[in-house]
Motif scaffolding. Structure first.
Motif, short mmCIF file in Angstrom:
data_model
loop_
_atom_site.label_atom_id
_atom_site.label_comp_id
_atom_site.label_asym_id
_atom_site.label_seq_id
_atom_site.Cartn_x
_atom_site.Cartn_y
_atom_site.Cartn_z
N ARG A 60 -3.16 -19.44 -7.56
CA ARG A 60 -2.96 -20.45 -8.63
C ARG A 60 -1.68 -20.78 -9.33
NH1 ARG A 60 -7.43 -21.78 -11.89
NH2 ARG A 60 -9.47 -21.01 -11.11
N LEU A 61 -1.02 -19.59 -9.03
CA LEU A 61 0.57 -19.47 -9.52
C LEU A 61 1.13 -20.60 -8.41
CD1 LEU A 61 2.74 -16.61 -10.43
CD2 LEU A 61 3.53 -18.27 -8.63
N ALA A 62 0.61 -20.40 -7.25
CA ALA A 62 1.47 -21.36 -6.23
C ALA A 62 1.15 -22.94 -6.40
CB ALA A 62 1.05 -21.00 -4.66
N VAL B 16 9.54 -18.25 -9.00
CA VAL B 16 9.22 -16.98 -8.34
C VAL B 16 10.50 -17.03 -7.45
CG1 VAL B 16 7.96 -15.90 -6.72
CG2 VAL B 16 7.20 -16.84 -8.97
N ARG B 17 10.51 -18.16 -6.60
CA ARG B 17 11.73 -18.02 -5.63
C ARG B 17 13.14 -17.70 -6.16
NH1 ARG B 17 10.54 -23.97 -3.15
NH2 ARG B 17 8.58 -23.44 -1.48
N GLU B 18 13.45 -17.95 -7.46
CA GLU B 18 14.90 -17.73 -8.07
C GLU B 18 14.89 -16.30 -8.35
OE1 GLU B 18 15.67 -19.82 -11.59
OE2 GLU B 18 15.38 -21.87 -10.45
N LYS B 19 13.64 -15.69 -8.89
CA LYS B 19 13.99 -14.43 -9.38
C LYS B 19 13.54 -13.19 -8.68
CE LYS B 19 13.84 -16.19 -14.31
NZ LYS B 19 13.06 -16.09 -15.43
N VAL B 20 12.31 -13.52 -8.19
CA VAL B 20 11.59 -12.19 -7.76
C VAL B 20 11.99 -11.95 -5.91
CG1 VAL B 20 9.17 -11.67 -6.66
CG2 VAL B 20 9.60 -12.75 -8.98
N ARG C 216 -1.51 -15.57 4.42
CA ARG C 216 -0.36 -14.74 4.05
C ARG C 216 0.62 -15.38 4.82
NH1 ARG C 216 -0.15 -10.88 8.30
NH2 ARG C 216 1.26 -9.48 8.10
N GLN C 217 0.67 -16.08 5.89
CA GLN C 217 1.71 -16.90 6.82
C GLN C 217 2.24 -18.26 5.94
OE1 GLN C 217 0.25 -17.99 10.61
NE2 GLN C 217 2.38 -18.18 11.54
N LEU C 218 1.37 -18.88 5.40
CA LEU C 218 1.74 -19.97 4.70
C LEU C 218 2.93 -19.38 3.38
CD1 LEU C 218 -1.25 -21.97 3.83
CD2 LEU C 218 0.71 -22.68 5.05
N TYR C 219 2.23 -18.22 2.72
CA TYR C 219 3.41 -17.64 1.87
C TYR C 219 4.52 -17.24 2.33
CZ TYR C 219 -0.43 -17.25 -1.90
OH TYR C 219 -1.40 -17.58 -2.90
N ARG C 220 4.48 -16.71 3.46
CA ARG C 220 5.89 -16.03 4.04
C ARG C 220 6.65 -17.22 4.62
NH1 ARG C 220 4.10 -10.17 6.15
NH2 ARG C 220 5.84 -10.28 7.79
N THR C 221 6.06 -18.15 5.09
CA THR C 221 6.87 -19.04 5.91
C THR C 221 7.43 -20.36 4.99
OG1 THR C 221 4.94 -20.17 6.78
CG2 THR C 221 6.17 -18.55 8.06
N ILE D 141 5.85 -21.03 1.24
CA ILE D 141 5.91 -21.24 -0.24
C ILE D 141 7.02 -20.33 -0.77
CG2 ILE D 141 4.57 -21.02 -2.14
CD1 ILE D 141 2.19 -21.54 -0.29
N PHE D 142 7.17 -18.99 -0.19
CA PHE D 142 7.88 -17.93 -0.64
C PHE D 142 8.86 -17.49 0.51
CE2 PHE D 142 4.37 -17.53 -3.79
CZ PHE D 142 4.93 -18.21 -4.65
N PRO D 143 9.40 -18.35 1.29
CA PRO D 143 10.28 -17.76 2.40
C PRO D 143 11.46 -17.07 1.74
CG PRO D 143 10.84 -20.19 2.06
CD PRO D 143 9.56 -19.93 1.11
#
Lengths: 460, 340
Positions: B189-191, B200-204, B219-224, B226-228
């Motif tokens: 939902r956050l994504a 999230v990209r800026e801070k986390v 998991r792969q989508l997040y890692r590559t 959304i949140f690389p």
């Protein structure tokens, strides 16, 4: 397993190109032999794909119409992704159990729908509305025909490849489109969307998102408007949503009144039941007879009994084929529902084992003793018909909730009432099969009735 | 076993329960494999008096961190008692693992996890503090969501979930959050919200997830995509084992997501649902969890999860697991009428 590793991959077709997932489903033919590995996308991917569709551009109208025509032609007769049309048709036939001649005709029908799609959708435009606000008529005030949204989604069924001709209208009208294929036939929409892309549509303008139930709902959530095929459950789930167009049971019927000789129409009656493998929503589920039902049932049974049992890829195949266990499930259901009806064909069962793990579903003909017998609404996906009595006193009640009603009658007053009845979608009068369908003729209303609206425009 | 079944140190619950066992735990249970002798008593934790779960060996004034409850997916919640010594050791293990994953100290944490009687939220607060950070939390009652979903009220469930994300948005917008813990459905939902993805990209630096299932593709989508560049790690656990198994270090995007439990205290096995027999390595089965520590005993608890059985780390007792998914709800193919 080493064998599945060599199977052709049927990737999702996402907004940035083909997407190969870890989560896959093996698609088998009706005998259980693996045919392909279908990538199943996760919900998160759907979310992002739908967002990409919203952000995408729409092709200009000329460009998209030309691309649609080219894609339809390539789909029906050309080579798409290295797969010639004949090979594709063989695979669809083996996967879905649909007779190959029906698969081929469906391809041709899709090509025709694609080629004539502009004319088709224009029939749905209100006569008072123009297509563009720049039309000179808007200077003095006019209705303009506009889209209700930008992104259209389809939960496609796998009963008949021809269903994929319909959503092409949404593309023609300028929608970006997401299709969730059925697991019974992911091949047809995959090929069609690949052809559309090769013909000029962008990857972010038309996508194929094979997925499980959870992600499937996300496709609907991410679309402005959506169409989903299903039974009563789907109708109930989406009733009351103005952005959903559920496509429910067909329950098509034929009415034979006493003022006609039904024997002259036996070809149309039998074909309405058995054409399209008996799997289409426009196949006849019930025949209502004013007069003696038994001779009609007997005559239909004789016709249908002569159809041979053949594997679906046989050029002469007419009947649908399923995995044996699935066929037996359908048979059990038929026999349970047929309790109390007089069997003329298929009363002992309809499964004809082909010996390779698949089985033909042979036709079933049952006679009912009342116009309001509930079996007349039991629609099964093979040539299965219920022959019931009809009387003027029974009137319209048993004929309601019908996609196509072929009324073989000279009673024009009755026709008046049938045409006026809101729960009958289409009325064919006389010697016309229930499966008759033409580009530009509404199937269940015009799809564009749902996709478009009018908007008042006046300008200086 | 001596500790848990000796009349002087065992808990009132287990001492009473032992009278109806067909074996003597102190004599017959000598190895990990012998834990399967126990019946699955997990359901009894719905009714048992919480104090009766505390081993008497802790004396008259045991240090209780809290009473924690299961999610309550299936009826009344199950309850466990968290004692100080186990809590501290679990915390130390998890902190060490996070540091091994490269998480810097002194970052603030945001936990989008169940609050109230649930262990996850409480554990996260302590972890943040142990790593020199300040924990930020939200109000979250997972049982209410389940209730409205069960009642067929999807719109209300959706509104509640969006309310949770709204709470997170206020924290993300205004605070220096370096570590985000949440569940896979909430992360999805956050994504959906581009502005939050950007924050999230800026801070986390690290996103941790627990409490549900995340497939390899997601998991792969997040890692590559959304949140690389962020570290994304999972944890697979259960309140009923008083902790969890962290994701194995050094897994690539292509690897299955493997969880190694902290044996011998928490151990897993992967079994055939029908026979209870352990499946071969690499095959899928249903997860059985055991907790055996000084503070608590809960052996042979069949979880509602399926997983692939994986070779354990060196020196680890029992199995590791990968690609955890819910036990499949098999459709009974009764849908026949209609052509679709």
């Amino acid at each position: 397993m080493s064998t599945t590793a060599e199977l052709p991959a049927l990737d999702a077709l996402g907004p940035t190109g083909a997407y190969h997932t870890h989560e896959r489903q093996t698609i088998t033919d009706v005998a259980g032999n693996p045919l392909a590995e279908l990538s199943l996308v996760p919900k998160l991917y759907v979310t992002r794909a739908m967002a990409a569709l919203h952000k995408a551009e729409t092709l200009g109208v000329d460009e998209r119409l030309a691309a649609l025509a080219r894609a339809g032609e390539a789909h029906a007769t050309g080579t798409v992704d290295g797969v010639p049309a004949a090979q594709h048709q063989f695979i669809v036939s083996r996967a879905s159990g649909m007779p190959i001649s029906v698969v081929r005709s469906a391809g041709e029908a899709i090509a025709r729908s694609a080629a004539e799609v502009y004319r088709s959708v224009q029939y749905a435009r209100p006569v008072g509305a123009v297509n563009h606000w720049r039309d000179p008529l808007t200077r003095t005030g006019r209705a303009v025909w506009t889209r209700r949204g930008d992104v259209f989604a389809v939960h496609a069924p796998g009963n008949h490849p021809g269903v994929h001709g319909l959503w092409l209208e949404a593309l023609a009208l300028g929608y970006r489109v997401a299709v969730r294929p059925s697991r019974r036939d992911p091949f047809t929409p995959h090929r069609l969307i690949s052809a559309l892309r090769a013909a000029g549509f962008g990857d972010d303008q038309v996508v194929l998102l094979p997925c499980g139930y959870d992600a499937a709902d996300e496709i609907l959530r991410g679309a402005d408007l959506a169409m989903a095929y299903g039974g009563e459950d789907v109708m109930r789930k989406f009733a009351g949503y103005s952005t959903m167009l559920p496509q429910g049971p067909g329950r098509s019927k034929i009415l034979l009144t006493a003022d006609v000789d039904w024997r002259e129409h036996l070809d149309v009656i039998a074909a309405s039941i058995s054409h399209e493998g008996g799997r289409a929503c426009v196949n006849t589920t019930a025949v209502f007879v004013q007069g003696d039902t038994a001779p009609v049932a007997r005559a239909i049974a004789e016709r249908l009994a002569a159809i041979p049992s053949l594997p679906p890829e046989d050029e002469h195949a007419v009947l649908p084929v399923l995995p044996l266990a699935d066929a037996q499930t359908v048979e059990r259901h038929l026999l349970a529902r047929a309790a109390g009806a007089v069997p003329w064909l298929g009363g002992d069962g309809v499964v004809d084992d082909l010996g390779d793990g698949s089985a033909v579903l042979r036709p079933a003909v049952h006679e009912l003793d009342r116009p309001d017998a509930e079996q007349a609404g039991v629609e099964l996906a093979f040539p299965c018909v219920w022959v019931a009595p009809w009387t003027p006193e029974a009137a319209l009640e048993p004929l309601k909730d019908t996609l196509v009603l072929t009324a073989i009658t000279h009673d024009t007053h009755l026709v008046d009432r049938l045409v006026a009845e809101p729960t009958i979608a289409n009325v064919y009068v006389g010697d016309h099969p229930t499966y008759w369908i033409e580009p530009g003729i509404p199937h269940d209303g015009y799809l564009a009735d749902f996709l478009m609206r009018t908007k008042a425009v006046i300008r200086d | 076993m001596d500790w848990h079944f000796s009349p002087t140190t065992g808990s009132p619950y287990w001492l009473e329960r032992a009278t109806s066992l067909e074996f003597d735990p102190r004599v017959d249970v000598k190895s990990f494999e012998d834990l399967t002798l126990f019946p699955n008593v997990t359901n009894e934790l719905r009714d048992v008096r919480a104090q009766d779960l505390i081993p008497q060996g802790y004396g008259p004034h045991p240090e209780v961190i809290g009473v924690f409850e299961s999610g309550g997916t299936t009826g009344a919640p199950k309850r466990i008692v968290m004692l100080r010594d186990w809590w501290d050791s679990e915390l130390a293990r998890q902190v060490a693992h996070l540091e091994a994953q490269g998480l810097p100290r002194n970052r603030n944490w945001l936990a989008l996890l169940p609050s109230g009687p649930h262990m996850a939220g409480a554990l996260l607060r302590s972890q943040a503090a142990a790593m020199g950070g300040v924990p930020f939390t939200i109000d979250m009652d997972p049982r209410w969501v389940k209730k409205v979903i069960a009642a067929g009220n999807a719109d209300e469930a959706n509104a509640y979930a969006e309310h949770l994300i709204d709470q997170a948005a206020f924290v993300l917008q205004t605070q220096d959050i370096g570590v985000l813990w949440t569940t896979p459905p909430l992360l999805e939902r956050l994504a959906r919200r581009d502005d939050l993805v950007e924050l999230v990209r800026e801070k986390v630096q690290l996103i941790g997830w627990a409490g549900a299932h995340m497939d390899v593709d997601t998991r792969q989508l997040y890692r590559t995509e959304i949140f690389p560049g962020l570290t994304i790690v999972g944890s697979y656990g259960s309140t009923m084992v008083l902790g969890g198994a962290p994701e194995r270090l050094g897994l690539t995007d292509e690897d299955p997501c493997i969880f190694d439990p902290p044996s011998p205290y928490i151990t897993f096995s992967v079994v055939e649902p029908d026979t209870g027999r352990t499946v071969p390595n690499g095959e899928r089965g249903q997860v059985v969890m055991n907790h055996v520590s000084k503070s608590f005993l809960l052996p042979n608890n069949l979880e509602r999860d399926m997983a692939t059985r994986m070779s354990p780390l060196e020196g680890q007792v029992g199995d590791s697991v990968a690609d955890v998914t819910p036990v499949q709800q098999f459709d009974n193919e009764t849908v026949i009428e209609g052509v679709y």
